[in-house]
Design a protein around this motif. Structure first.
Motif, PDB file in Angstrom:
ATOM      1  N   SER A 146       6.974   3.516  -9.295  1.00 29.27           N
ATOM      2  CA  SER A 146       6.145   4.579  -9.885  1.00 29.27           C
ATOM      3  C   SER A 146       6.084   5.792  -8.960  1.00 29.27           C
ATOM      4  CB  SER A 146       4.740   4.055 -10.178  1.00 29.27           C
ATOM      5  OG  SER A 146       4.052   3.698  -8.976  1.00 29.27           O
ATOM      6  N   GLN A 156      -4.820  12.088  -8.688  1.00 27.13           N
ATOM      7  CA  GLN A 156      -4.766  11.493 -10.015  1.00 27.13           C
ATOM      8  C   GLN A 156      -3.826  10.290 -10.045  1.00 27.13           C
ATOM      9  OE1 GLN A 156      -6.791  12.335 -12.494  1.00 27.13           O
ATOM     10  NE2 GLN A 156      -7.679  13.882 -11.120  1.00 27.13           N
ATOM     11  N   ASN A 169       0.820  -1.214   0.000  1.00 20.89           N
ATOM     12  CA  ASN A 169       0.000   0.000   0.000  1.00 20.89           C
ATOM     13  C   ASN A 169       0.855   1.267   0.000  1.00 20.89           C
ATOM     14  OD1 ASN A 169      -3.053  -0.777   0.430  1.00 20.89           O
ATOM     15  ND2 ASN A 169      -1.867  -2.172   1.727  1.00 20.89           N
ATOM     16  N   GLU A 215       0.538   3.710  -1.787  1.00 20.33           N
ATOM     17  CA  GLU A 215      -0.270   4.901  -2.048  1.00 20.33           C
ATOM     18  C   GLU A 215      -0.543   5.710  -0.785  1.00 20.33           C
ATOM     19  OE1 GLU A 215      -3.089   1.279  -2.032  1.00 20.33           O
ATOM     20  OE2 GLU A 215      -1.086   1.792  -2.785  1.00 20.33           O
ATOM     21  N   THR A 221      -2.974   8.327  -7.332  1.00 20.38           N
ATOM     22  CA  THR A 221      -3.186   7.240  -6.369  1.00 20.38           C
ATOM     23  C   THR A 221      -4.620   6.782  -6.185  1.00 20.38           C
ATOM     24  OG1 THR A 221      -3.408   8.832  -4.548  1.00 20.38           O
ATOM     25  CG2 THR A 221      -1.185   8.025  -5.041  1.00 20.38           C
ATOM     26  N   ARG A 222      -5.605   7.632  -6.449  1.00 16.31           N
ATOM     27  CA  ARG A 222      -6.967   7.282  -6.053  1.00 16.31           C
ATOM     28  C   ARG A 222      -7.478   6.078  -6.827  1.00 16.31           C
ATOM     29  NH1 ARG A 222     -12.106  11.418  -5.455  1.00 16.31           N
ATOM     30  NH2 ARG A 222     -13.211  10.165  -3.897  1.00 16.31           N
ATOM     31  N   GLY A 223      -7.813   5.012  -6.071  1.00 18.24           N
ATOM     32  CA  GLY A 223      -8.339   3.803  -6.687  1.00 18.24           C
ATOM     33  C   GLY A 223      -7.311   3.008  -7.449  1.00 18.24           C
ATOM     34  N   ARG A 224      -6.037   3.325  -7.260  1.00 20.76           N
ATOM     35  CA  ARG A 224      -4.977   2.633  -7.996  1.00 20.76           C
ATOM     36  C   ARG A 224      -3.946   2.069  -7.041  1.00 20.76           C
ATOM     37  NH1 ARG A 224      -3.393   7.019 -12.735  1.00 20.76           N
ATOM     38  NH2 ARG A 224      -5.516   7.337 -13.565  1.00 20.76           N
ATOM     39  N   ARG A 225      -3.294   1.012  -7.463  1.00 20.89           N
ATOM     40  CA  ARG A 225      -2.154   0.499  -6.747  1.00 20.89           C
ATOM     41  C   ARG A 225      -0.912   1.235  -7.221  1.00 20.89           C
ATOM     42  NH1 ARG A 225      -2.975  -1.740  -1.964  1.00 20.89           N
ATOM     43  NH2 ARG A 225      -4.615  -3.309  -2.029  1.00 20.89           N
ATOM     44  N   VAL A 226      -0.088   1.624  -6.270  1.00 16.68           N
ATOM     45  CA  VAL A 226       1.130   2.367  -6.580  1.00 16.68           C
ATOM     46  C   VAL A 226       2.324   1.528  -6.176  1.00 16.68           C
ATOM     47  CG1 VAL A 226       2.449   4.457  -6.071  1.00 16.68           C
ATOM     48  CG2 VAL A 226      -0.045   4.566  -6.231  1.00 16.68           C
ATOM     49  N   THR A 227       3.322   1.454  -7.051  1.00 15.06           N
ATOM     50  CA  THR A 227       4.533   0.696  -6.737  1.00 15.06           C
ATOM     51  C   THR A 227       5.609   1.643  -6.220  1.00 15.06           C
ATOM     52  OG1 THR A 227       5.474   0.969  -8.943  1.00 15.06           O
ATOM     53  CG2 THR A 227       3.980  -0.907  -8.594  1.00 15.06           C
TER      54      THR A 227
END
Length: 460
Positions: free
Chosen positions: A422, A411, A379, A381, A413-419
């Motif tokens: 990235s 833009q 997680n 994000e 992080t919302r609703g997305r997985r972040v590595t």
């Protein structure tokens, strides 16, 4: 079907009797009668000590023997009171008759008419209830409560630096530490404990409608309010100077409300503990020989926390009824408080069972550091908050020209997985100072815990 042999109706006197037995020493019917007898004995001796009734006081030996009736109160006295009450149909009258019998046995018959002199039953009952509740609170309930508080504080210190992914609204949020989250409970319980111990347990002794009417007619030379105050405070209680026939019970309302508050905080701990166990971030230490499920051998159920949760609800329900009932009495007296107060021990008892289970449960858990680390690593994000807040500081300082840092992170992080990769690339592409960039590049979810570890070490 044959009748069952006599069995306890309540689990407090059956299944949980080993836990609740210390409360019975203070809040059972027998304990109440012992306290009533104490009040009657001390009232009589206080009257004689005034020297206003023209009666020879008992010798020190006789007074000691009379007080020993209370100290040695046991099954013979319990049985005798049952016999007397069966005849009188009045519990306090039975206690008075028992005292009269004891006076005769001690060759103190000359004091007989000072037994229960100018008292109404509520003069005896309110003081007896106050004494029994006080002793149960300080002798039994508070030590159990403090043991749970101490264990929470110990775990808060032990786990002060163990990072935990927070879940506000059930969603991944700014990390904290397991110790800091437990420290919050320790702090809340410390505060509510002050409320509980701050309640002034009161008593009164002023007659059938709170006017000292019979007292004044019988012995007008006595300063009865001063006498009453000395008597009540001599029992270790605070004096209530103005009442109807009953002591107004406001201290009980305050106390049971405060204990209900403590129950609520502990209930919150139980549900959080249950959730941490279900998420796998807490492991339960298996107890040798215990069965988790009748059909699933792998299970270790969170029974301690579930049992505590249920018993806290029962306790709060009973104490809440006491609060609502005891705050009101019709005109100068009704008897709704009498039967209600017989359940004080039940309210305390369920809370005590909960404290026992909660303490046991808190000795049977351990954080699963691998699960915690994996949860945080999945997680990244959650660092969006840190990045947008640093950006705002940089904009204010004139070191960044980004126009809407919150939207930029939304833009990304919302609703997305972040590595990690990235996020690092995003940070590198931001317009901000070198020092801020270095701080952000050094962040990980497990290190983004702010002052959580320090806060965990200062829970009180």
């Amino acid at each position: 079907m044959p009748a069952l042999p006599p069995q306890p109706l309540s689990p407090l006197d059956g299944r949980y009797a080993g836990v609740t037995a210390p409360l019975a020493e203070h809040l059972s019917e027998a304990a109440l009668n012992r306290a009533r007898l104490r009040v009657e004995v001390e009232w009589l001796l206080a009257l004689v000590a005034t020297g206003q009734f023209g009666v020879e006081p008992p010798s020190d030996t006789a007074a000691t023997a009379l007080r020993a009736t209370v100290r040695d109160f046991g099954q013979p006295q319990i049985d005798r009171l049952a016999t007397l009450e069966a005849a009188t149909r009045h519990d306090v009258k039975a206690v008075e008759l028992l005292l009269r019998e004891r006076l005769a046995e001690l060759d103190l018959a000359r004091l007989t008419e000072l037994a229960h002199f100018a008292m109404t039953s509520e003069d005896v009952n309110n003081l007896a209830v106050a004494l029994t509740v006080r002793d149960a609170l300080h002798g039994v309930w508070l030590p159990a409560f403090d043991a749970v508080r101490a264990r929470i504080g110990t775990l808060a210190l032990q786990w002060a630096e163990v990072p935990l992914l927070a879940r506000t609204h059930g969603q991944p949020a700014t990390p904290t530490t397991m110790g800091k989250e437990l420290a919050v409970f320790a702090h809340r319980l410390h505060r509510v404990r002050d409320r509980i111990t701050g309640v002034r347990i009161q008593g009164k002794s002023n007659g059938a409608s709170g006017t000292y009417a019979a007292h004044v007619v019988a012995a007008p030379q006595v300063d009865w309010p001063a006498f009453s105050e000395r008597f009540v405070t001599g029992l270790g209680l605070a004096w209530n100077p103005l009442t109807t026939q009953i002591e107004s019970h406001d201290w009980q309302v305050e106390l049971y409300g405060a204990i209900s508050h403590a129950n609520g905080v502990l209930h919150n701990l139980c549900t959080d503990a249950w959730t941490y166990i279900s998420q796998g971030v807490w492991r339960q230490v298996p107890v040798e020989g215990a069965t988790g499920s009748s059909t699933m051998p792998h299970k270790v159920n969170p029974i301690r926390f579930e049992n505590a949760e249920a018993n806290l609800e029962l306790s709060t329900g009973i104490l809440g009824t006491l609060e609502r009932t005891l705050v009101t009495s019709r005109l100068q007296r009704d008897l709704t408080d009498s039967t209600t107060q017989r359940n004080i021990g039940v309210g305390f008892g369920h809370s005590l069972v909960a404290l026992d289970n909660l303490l046991r449960g808190l000795f049977e858990i351990d954080p699963d550091r691998e699960v915690l680390a994996a949860d945080l690593a999945a997680n990244w994000e959650v660092l969006a908050e840190a990045i947008q807040t640093v950006l705002r500081a940089e904009i204010v300082a004139g070191r960044s020209t980004v126009t809407d840092p919150y939207d930029a992170l939304k833009q990304l992080t919302r609703g997305r997985r972040v590595t990690p990769e990235s996020l690092a690339a995003f940070i590198d592409g931001l317009d901000l100072g070198d020092s801020a960039r270095a701080r952000l590049r050094g962040l990980t979810p497990s290190s983004y815990t702010g002052l959580a570890a320090d806060l965990a070490r200062h829970s009180d």
